[in-house]
Motif scaffolding. Structure first.
Motif, PDB file in Angstrom:
ATOM      1  N   GLY A 191      12.512 -58.151  -9.786  1.00  0.00           N
ATOM      2  CA  GLY A 191      12.428 -56.725 -10.051  1.00  0.00           C
ATOM      3  C   GLY A 191      11.838 -55.969  -8.885  1.00  0.00           C
ATOM      4  O   GLY A 191      11.804 -56.456  -7.749  1.00  0.00           O
ATOM      5  N   THR A 192      11.333 -54.785  -9.204  1.00  0.00           N
ATOM      6  CA  THR A 192      10.812 -53.879  -8.188  1.00  0.00           C
ATOM      7  C   THR A 192       9.323 -53.661  -8.438  1.00  0.00           C
ATOM      8  O   THR A 192       8.921 -53.436  -9.583  1.00  0.00           O
ATOM      9  CB  THR A 192      11.560 -52.535  -8.298  1.00  0.00           C
ATOM     10  OG1 THR A 192      12.943 -52.814  -8.203  1.00  0.00           O
ATOM     11  CG2 THR A 192      11.187 -51.592  -7.191  1.00  0.00           C
ATOM     12  N   LEU A 193       8.534 -53.745  -7.388  1.00  0.00           N
ATOM     13  CA  LEU A 193       7.083 -53.613  -7.539  1.00  0.00           C
ATOM     14  C   LEU A 193       6.635 -52.158  -7.397  1.00  0.00           C
ATOM     15  O   LEU A 193       7.176 -51.403  -6.576  1.00  0.00           O
ATOM     16  CB  LEU A 193       6.372 -54.463  -6.493  1.00  0.00           C
ATOM     17  CG  LEU A 193       6.582 -55.976  -6.640  1.00  0.00           C
ATOM     18  CD1 LEU A 193       5.969 -56.724  -5.458  1.00  0.00           C
ATOM     19  CD2 LEU A 193       6.008 -56.478  -7.955  1.00  0.00           C
ATOM     20  N   THR A 194       5.628 -51.797  -8.199  1.00  0.00           N
ATOM     21  CA  THR A 194       5.043 -50.460  -8.164  1.00  0.00           C
ATOM     22  C   THR A 194       3.540 -50.634  -7.974  1.00  0.00           C
ATOM     23  O   THR A 194       2.944 -51.522  -8.597  1.00  0.00           O
ATOM     24  CB  THR A 194       5.262 -49.776  -9.541  1.00  0.00           C
ATOM     25  OG1 THR A 194       6.655 -49.837  -9.847  1.00  0.00           O
ATOM     26  CG2 THR A 194       4.811 -48.337  -9.550  1.00  0.00           C
ATOM     27  N   ALA A 195       2.936 -49.785  -7.151  1.00  0.00           N
ATOM     28  CA  ALA A 195       1.480 -49.898  -6.912  1.00  0.00           C
ATOM     29  C   ALA A 195       0.712 -49.537  -8.183  1.00  0.00           C
ATOM     30  O   ALA A 195       1.099 -48.609  -8.907  1.00  0.00           O
ATOM     31  CB  ALA A 195       1.076 -48.978  -5.772  1.00  0.00           C
ATOM     32  N   LEU A 196      -0.383 -50.251  -8.444  1.00  0.00           N
ATOM     33  CA  LEU A 196      -1.225 -49.933  -9.604  1.00  0.00           C
ATOM     34  C   LEU A 196      -2.035 -48.676  -9.316  1.00  0.00           C
ATOM     35  O   LEU A 196      -2.459 -48.442  -8.175  1.00  0.00           O
ATOM     36  CB  LEU A 196      -2.191 -51.088  -9.892  1.00  0.00           C
ATOM     37  CG  LEU A 196      -1.564 -52.419 -10.313  1.00  0.00           C
ATOM     38  CD1 LEU A 196      -2.656 -53.475 -10.513  1.00  0.00           C
ATOM     39  CD2 LEU A 196      -0.753 -52.261 -11.583  1.00  0.00           C
ATOM     40  N   GLY A 197      -2.305 -47.888 -10.352  1.00  0.00           N
ATOM     41  CA  GLY A 197      -3.096 -46.662 -10.208  1.00  0.00           C
ATOM     42  C   GLY A 197      -4.586 -46.969 -10.196  1.00  0.00           C
ATOM     43  O   GLY A 197      -5.016 -48.078 -10.539  1.00  0.00           O
ATOM     44  N   THR A 198      -5.367 -45.957  -9.788  1.00  0.00           N
ATOM     45  CA  THR A 198      -6.821 -46.134  -9.632  1.00  0.00           C
ATOM     46  C   THR A 198      -7.479 -46.649 -10.913  1.00  0.00           C
ATOM     47  O   THR A 198      -8.298 -47.573 -10.869  1.00  0.00           O
ATOM     48  CB  THR A 198      -7.465 -44.785  -9.251  1.00  0.00           C
ATOM     49  OG1 THR A 198      -6.696 -44.247  -8.186  1.00  0.00           O
ATOM     50  CG2 THR A 198      -8.894 -44.937  -8.816  1.00  0.00           C
ATOM     51  N   GLN A 199      -7.112 -46.048 -12.043  1.00  0.00           N
ATOM     52  CA  GLN A 199      -7.752 -46.434 -13.301  1.00  0.00           C
ATOM     53  C   GLN A 199      -7.546 -47.927 -13.591  1.00  0.00           C
ATOM     54  O   GLN A 199      -8.464 -48.651 -13.964  1.00  0.00           O
ATOM     55  CB  GLN A 199      -7.199 -45.550 -14.437  1.00  0.00           C
ATOM     56  CG  GLN A 199      -7.863 -45.773 -15.772  1.00  0.00           C
ATOM     57  CD  GLN A 199      -9.394 -45.625 -15.684  1.00  0.00           C
ATOM     58  OE1 GLN A 199      -9.921 -44.847 -14.875  1.00  0.00           O
ATOM     59  NE2 GLN A 199     -10.115 -46.415 -16.479  1.00  0.00           N
ATOM     60  N   GLU A 200      -6.307 -48.359 -13.382  1.00  0.00           N
ATOM     61  CA  GLU A 200      -5.973 -49.762 -13.661  1.00  0.00           C
ATOM     62  C   GLU A 200      -6.730 -50.695 -12.700  1.00  0.00           C
ATOM     63  O   GLU A 200      -7.147 -51.792 -13.072  1.00  0.00           O
ATOM     64  CB  GLU A 200      -4.468 -49.956 -13.517  1.00  0.00           C
ATOM     65  CG  GLU A 200      -3.949 -51.032 -14.418  1.00  0.00           C
ATOM     66  CD  GLU A 200      -2.443 -50.974 -14.601  1.00  0.00           C
ATOM     67  OE1 GLU A 200      -1.918 -51.914 -15.185  1.00  0.00           O
ATOM     68  OE2 GLU A 200      -1.805 -50.011 -14.136  1.00  0.00           O
ATOM     69  N   LEU A 201      -6.900 -50.223 -11.456  1.00  0.00           N
ATOM     70  CA  LEU A 201      -7.629 -51.046 -10.480  1.00  0.00           C
ATOM     71  C   LEU A 201      -9.106 -51.153 -10.838  1.00  0.00           C
ATOM     72  O   LEU A 201      -9.715 -52.210 -10.701  1.00  0.00           O
ATOM     73  CB  LEU A 201      -7.467 -50.458  -9.077  1.00  0.00           C
ATOM     74  CG  LEU A 201      -6.053 -50.536  -8.490  1.00  0.00           C
ATOM     75  CD1 LEU A 201      -5.977 -49.772  -7.168  1.00  0.00           C
ATOM     76  CD2 LEU A 201      -5.618 -51.990  -8.299  1.00  0.00           C
ATOM     77  N   GLU A 202      -9.668 -50.018 -11.306  1.00  0.00           N
ATOM     78  CA  GLU A 202     -11.098 -50.034 -11.692  1.00  0.00           C
ATOM     79  C   GLU A 202     -11.317 -51.063 -12.803  1.00  0.00           C
ATOM     80  O   GLU A 202     -12.236 -51.869 -12.748  1.00  0.00           O
ATOM     81  CB  GLU A 202     -11.553 -48.656 -12.214  1.00  0.00           C
ATOM     82  CG  GLU A 202     -11.454 -47.513 -11.208  1.00  0.00           C
ATOM     83  CD  GLU A 202     -12.395 -47.669 -10.024  1.00  0.00           C
ATOM     84  OE1 GLU A 202     -13.277 -48.551 -10.056  1.00  0.00           O
ATOM     85  OE2 GLU A 202     -12.220 -46.928  -9.037  1.00  0.00           O
ATOM     86  N   VAL A 203     -10.450 -51.023 -13.815  1.00  0.00           N
ATOM     87  CA  VAL A 203     -10.585 -51.951 -14.946  1.00  0.00           C
ATOM     88  C   VAL A 203     -10.382 -53.389 -14.462  1.00  0.00           C
ATOM     89  O   VAL A 203     -11.146 -54.292 -14.788  1.00  0.00           O
ATOM     90  CB  VAL A 203      -9.573 -51.589 -16.062  1.00  0.00           C
ATOM     91  CG1 VAL A 203      -9.569 -52.642 -17.162  1.00  0.00           C
ATOM     92  CG2 VAL A 203      -9.884 -50.212 -16.632  1.00  0.00           C
ATOM     93  N   GLY A 204      -9.356 -53.589 -13.634  1.00  0.00           N
ATOM     94  CA  GLY A 204      -9.058 -54.933 -13.130  1.00  0.00           C
ATOM     95  C   GLY A 204     -10.230 -55.503 -12.346  1.00  0.00           C
ATOM     96  O   GLY A 204     -10.605 -56.673 -12.511  1.00  0.00           O
ATOM     97  N   TRP A 205     -10.846 -54.669 -11.503  1.00  0.00           N
ATOM     98  CA  TRP A 205     -11.988 -55.122 -10.683  1.00  0.00           C
ATOM     99  C   TRP A 205     -13.125 -55.609 -11.577  1.00  0.00           C
ATOM    100  O   TRP A 205     -13.697 -56.681 -11.347  1.00  0.00           O
ATOM    101  CB  TRP A 205     -12.444 -53.958  -9.786  1.00  0.00           C
ATOM    102  CG  TRP A 205     -13.672 -54.245  -8.981  1.00  0.00           C
ATOM    103  CD1 TRP A 205     -14.927 -53.726  -9.163  1.00  0.00           C
ATOM    104  CD2 TRP A 205     -13.781 -55.113  -7.845  1.00  0.00           C
ATOM    105  NE1 TRP A 205     -15.798 -54.217  -8.231  1.00  0.00           N
ATOM    106  CE2 TRP A 205     -15.120 -55.072  -7.399  1.00  0.00           C
ATOM    107  CE3 TRP A 205     -12.866 -55.924  -7.153  1.00  0.00           C
ATOM    108  CZ2 TRP A 205     -15.579 -55.804  -6.311  1.00  0.00           C
ATOM    109  CZ3 TRP A 205     -13.321 -56.667  -6.052  1.00  0.00           C
ATOM    110  CH2 TRP A 205     -14.659 -56.598  -5.646  1.00  0.00           C
TER     111      TRP A 205
END
Ligand SMILES: Cc1cc2nc3c(=O)[nH]c(=O)nc-3n(C[C@H](O)[C@H](O)[C@H](O)COP(=O)(O)O)c2cc1C
Length: 196
Positions: free
Chosen positions: A93-107
């Motif tokens: 498929g095609t990759l899309t960059a994660l948004g800030t909110q999702e990165l904060e939670v992931g971190w």
């Protein structure tokens, strides 16, 4: 060819959990394939996580080769190789960059030890280095709680559009099963059983 409303990624979640319940500690590890700027296909192992809609996502460093490649060609493939159950799932498929909110939670979901190490290696991941001593010294100088704040070097991608999903399962005393799913415009999927 069969038309189905069943979303294939529900099965991916199930297979990961089944592998985990068999004692595999890293069933969410998968191999990401991207296209190199020189036209050479490149693969590497990653930890992956499933978004709410079942699409895989991963975290990485902006300085890594894969990120340069993804910015040039957003198409990628991801293969889970389930060694215990002798099954695999491949997603294209095609990759899309994660948004800030999702990165904060992931971190915040990573443990403290990993986050403290990432603060040191993340910004220059992939650069040549003589030895790891400099990184260790830097790590030992980190102030307590430094890992609370997500660094800019922690980014990620998810499979935004999915073009093909293939499930392959090796069976005991029978033929392997190979099923291929492709999305249709109306939200349904076509499912094809292929000769293994
Ligand atoms: C078990 C394991 C898990 C890994 N998880 C990640 C990960 O989640 N993200 C990541 O960027 N690299 C991860 N790596 C390192 C990658 O395999 C790879 O070496 C690195 O990302 C650089 O790849 P690149 O030069 O193709 O960008 C992991 C490696 C292993 C062995």
């Amino acid at each position: 060819m069969q038309r189905t409303l069943e979303h294939p990624l529900a099965r991916l979640r199930q297979w990961i959990e089944e592998e985990r319940s068999e004692g595999v500690s890293f069933p969410h590890g998968a191999v990401l394939g991207t296209l190199g700027l020189d036209g050479v296909p490149r693969t590497r192992m990653l930890g992956t996580y499933l978004c709410e809609d079942g699409a895989p996502k991963f975290y990485t460093s902006p300085s890594s080769t894969k990120v340069t490649e993804i910015h040039k060609h957003r198409q990628a493939s991801l293969t889970f190789g389930f060694q215990r159950s002798l099954r695999s799932v491949t997603i294209e498929g095609t990759l899309t960059a994660l948004g800030t909110q999702e990165l904060e939670v992931g971190w915040q979901e990573f443990d403290e030890d990993f986050r403290r190490h990432y603060l040191v290696f993340g910004p220059t991941s992939g650069s040549p280095i003589e030895s790891l001593e400099r990184l260790r010294a830097e790590r030992d100088l980190l102030s307590p709680g430094a890992e609370a704040k997500r660094p800019e070097s922690f980014i990620g991608f998810r499979f935004g559009e999915i073009h093909r999903v293939i499930f392959y399962a090796v069976m005991a005393h029978d033929f392997a099963e190979c099923e291929e799913y492709r999305p249709k415009n109306d939200g349904s999927w076509t499912k094809v059983l292929r000769v293994p």
